[in-house]
Design a protein around this motif. Sequence first.
Motif, PDB file in Angstrom:
ATOM      1  N   MET B  41      66.686  49.932  32.033  1.00  0.00           N
ATOM      2  CA  MET B  41      66.502  48.885  30.924  1.00  0.00           C
ATOM      3  C   MET B  41      67.625  48.883  30.070  1.00  0.00           C
ATOM      4  O   MET B  41      68.252  47.546  29.984  1.00  0.00           O
ATOM      5  CB  MET B  41      65.373  49.416  30.083  1.00  0.00           C
ATOM      6  N   SER B  58      64.073  41.199  27.914  1.00  0.00           N
ATOM      7  CA  SER B  58      64.112  42.186  28.892  1.00  0.00           C
ATOM      8  C   SER B  58      62.744  42.970  29.080  1.00  0.00           C
ATOM      9  O   SER B  58      62.220  43.314  29.957  1.00  0.00           O
ATOM     10  CB  SER B  58      65.196  43.073  28.880  1.00  0.00           C
ATOM     11  N   ALA B  59      62.097  43.212  27.824  1.00  0.00           N
ATOM     12  CA  ALA B  59      60.915  43.901  27.783  1.00  0.00           C
ATOM     13  C   ALA B  59      59.681  42.836  28.508  1.00  0.00           C
ATOM     14  O   ALA B  59      58.915  43.654  29.100  1.00  0.00           O
ATOM     15  CB  ALA B  59      60.393  44.102  26.236  1.00  0.00           C
ATOM     16  N   PHE B  62      60.184  43.361  32.140  1.00  0.00           N
ATOM     17  CA  PHE B  62      59.816  44.762  32.508  1.00  0.00           C
ATOM     18  C   PHE B  62      58.305  44.925  32.847  1.00  0.00           C
ATOM     19  O   PHE B  62      57.760  45.442  33.573  1.00  0.00           O
ATOM     20  CB  PHE B  62      60.107  45.950  31.338  1.00  0.00           C
ATOM     21  N   THR B 118      58.406  37.640  24.707  1.00  0.00           N
ATOM     22  CA  THR B 118      57.902  38.807  24.991  1.00  0.00           C
ATOM     23  C   THR B 118      56.369  38.789  24.281  1.00  0.00           C
ATOM     24  O   THR B 118      55.562  39.265  24.698  1.00  0.00           O
ATOM     25  CB  THR B 118      58.744  39.901  24.383  1.00  0.00           C
ATOM     26  N   ARG B 122      52.678  39.454  26.074  1.00  0.00           N
ATOM     27  CA  ARG B 122      51.946  40.473  25.500  1.00  0.00           C
ATOM     28  C   ARG B 122      50.330  39.776  25.218  1.00  0.00           C
ATOM     29  O   ARG B 122      49.484  40.497  25.500  1.00  0.00           O
ATOM     30  CB  ARG B 122      52.379  41.165  24.490  1.00  0.00           C
ATOM     31  N   PHE B 228      54.265  46.754  26.397  1.00  0.00           N
ATOM     32  CA  PHE B 228      55.427  45.869  26.743  1.00  0.00           C
ATOM     33  C   PHE B 228      55.663  44.906  25.320  1.00  0.00           C
ATOM     34  O   PHE B 228      55.916  43.789  25.799  1.00  0.00           O
ATOM     35  CB  PHE B 228      54.983  45.091  27.862  1.00  0.00           C
ATOM     36  N   LEU B 232      59.809  47.598  22.909  1.00  0.00           N
ATOM     37  CA  LEU B 232      60.532  48.065  24.146  1.00  0.00           C
ATOM     38  C   LEU B 232      61.822  47.590  24.240  1.00  0.00           C
ATOM     39  O   LEU B 232      62.715  48.343  24.488  1.00  0.00           O
ATOM     40  CB  LEU B 232      59.581  47.639  25.427  1.00  0.00           C
ATOM     41  N   SER B 233      62.182  46.381  23.687  1.00  0.00           N
ATOM     42  CA  SER B 233      63.472  45.795  23.903  1.00  0.00           C
ATOM     43  C   SER B 233      64.289  46.558  22.743  1.00  0.00           C
ATOM     44  O   SER B 233      65.433  46.752  23.062  1.00  0.00           O
ATOM     45  CB  SER B 233      63.431  44.289  23.534  1.00  0.00           C
TER      46      SER B 233
END
Lengths: 291, 306
Positions: B41, B58-59, B62, B118, B122, B228, B232-233
Amino acid sequence: MQEVFQLLFTALQISAVYILFSLGLTLIFGVLKVVNFAHGQLFTFGALVLSLTMGALAPSLGHGWAAYLVAGLAGLAACLAVGLVIYQFGFKRLERDMTGSFILSAGLVLLFEGLMLEVFGGAVRPVPALLEGNVQMLGLMVSRQRLVLLVFAVLLTAAILTLLRYTRFGKALRAVAIDYEAAMLQGIAYRRIALYGFLMACALAATAGMLIAPVAAVTPTLGDAYLVKGFIAVVVGGMGSIVGAVAGSLLIALLESFVGFYFDPSIANLAIFVIVMVVLLVKPKGFFGND
Amino acid sequence: MTEYKEWIGIVAIACALLAGVAFGGSYIGTLVVWIAIAAVMASSLRFVLLIGELNFASAAFFGIGAYCTGYIVNHADLPFVLTLALSGGLALVVSIVFGGITLKVKGPYFLLIGFAFTEALRIFYTRMEALGGNSGLVGIFPPAWLDAHYQYFTTVLCFLLILGLLGIERSHLGKIFIAIRDNENVVRSVGNRVFFTKVVCFAIASTVAGLAGSLHAFANNVISPLDFGFMLSIFALAYLKVGGEDSPLGPVMGAALLVCVASYAQSLGGNEHILYGLAIVLSVLFMPKGLAGLADLLRRKKESVA
């Protein structure tokens, strides 16, 4: 028709808090070119200190205006102190380094959220309502509490806008936001203006948090939802633009109350995101952005 | 010469982790998988930083990888390798569309859109009944033939991905990425397609993030929307910042150190958020080049003394 008016009023009332919140974000971006993620934590901190002080004052002052005022000043002072520390030891060293200071603010988010959870606990801390009951107005039922909140937020926004538009300080601050080097050549003390701008934004965040405290569930994660919305408002309006922050907040609040009512709140969140994408496709710098 | 030092460093850490799986207990094995995935990551985040953008989405990618895997395992019986490939593929397709729209904007705008994306995803997961809603998906196990070796498989694959990213960075394409970060108008003026190259960079990093998500889903067996979020990022950012973003070795070192320390702190009842937050703040203020930069500085001092 009644329904539409009611929704419009709700939107206005939500947007009042969003405006205070996003004004702070856009001010910080304007003077420091920093995206401050930790803004939501200051918002939460203000609300938490308010609720704590109100609790401590309850035996001697009760829940009246006096207690609210004293607790409000305490919250404001606490947030300003934290803001001063963050600026002096953090953002000042990373002046105009967008990525670096953003990473710093992201770290501060984790740090503050963790600390607030440890110190205040995860439980909801209710703040007693200042006013009870509803008033009938233009055929709408409106809670007194929310009406006071709205009036206060509107007055504060107007005061901030006047300050930025007409005073010497406001003009200096806008000059710095447009071109800080040219501003310095004109003899504007950039560092001082940046500090005052940052502190003003902290005070705005604290005030917004304390205004929403009586009608929201005050927990250490209160600010997170406002952070996303506040940033979207600023992006849509154009970063660093004062008018943009106000317009963006109104748009978000309108979408939230109308789509939320006719469909459902999480659809509203998705709709807000779609709108941002569309706006960015048409106007990559937001509606009022110029940098 | 320094180019090879980083290869050697990354491979050495990978070997150390594999040895950890082989000789440590089951707890060490789990920890190694976390480190490997965290390192991927952070490397993916660093890869987009080559074109000068901080990729907060990026999260999201993922999560896309993880949910794609979870959905396939629960609803369709596809071979393991195909599941992995499809998860990476979905992240690739979504990232091309998302990047194609958002890479027209730069800096703070790009960052905040990634952040909003992100959070929007979610919320989307919590709304989708097919994806398990608020409670997420369960029962995501690797196939029986791989189960006993899954920790080795994940660690090796993660480090191959990291080395692959490093290979691209050192190639001609990677040089264009860095040139875009330094001055994209110059790159355009010599006839390179800047926007296209940016999307390629973003898509590669996102595919890798998607694969990492898929590996995470198999390793964890359970996924839920809360895993997520944008936090996370920020965690990935912490690994990157503590390790140092200038060197490809940085994210790997940062991930190894922070995951170990956080796991130890949690066993003592400490708070993970405070630790990560403090790590980021301290490294930004006192160690701007991270651990990798610190090692470099020490080496240079030694050389100048000698």
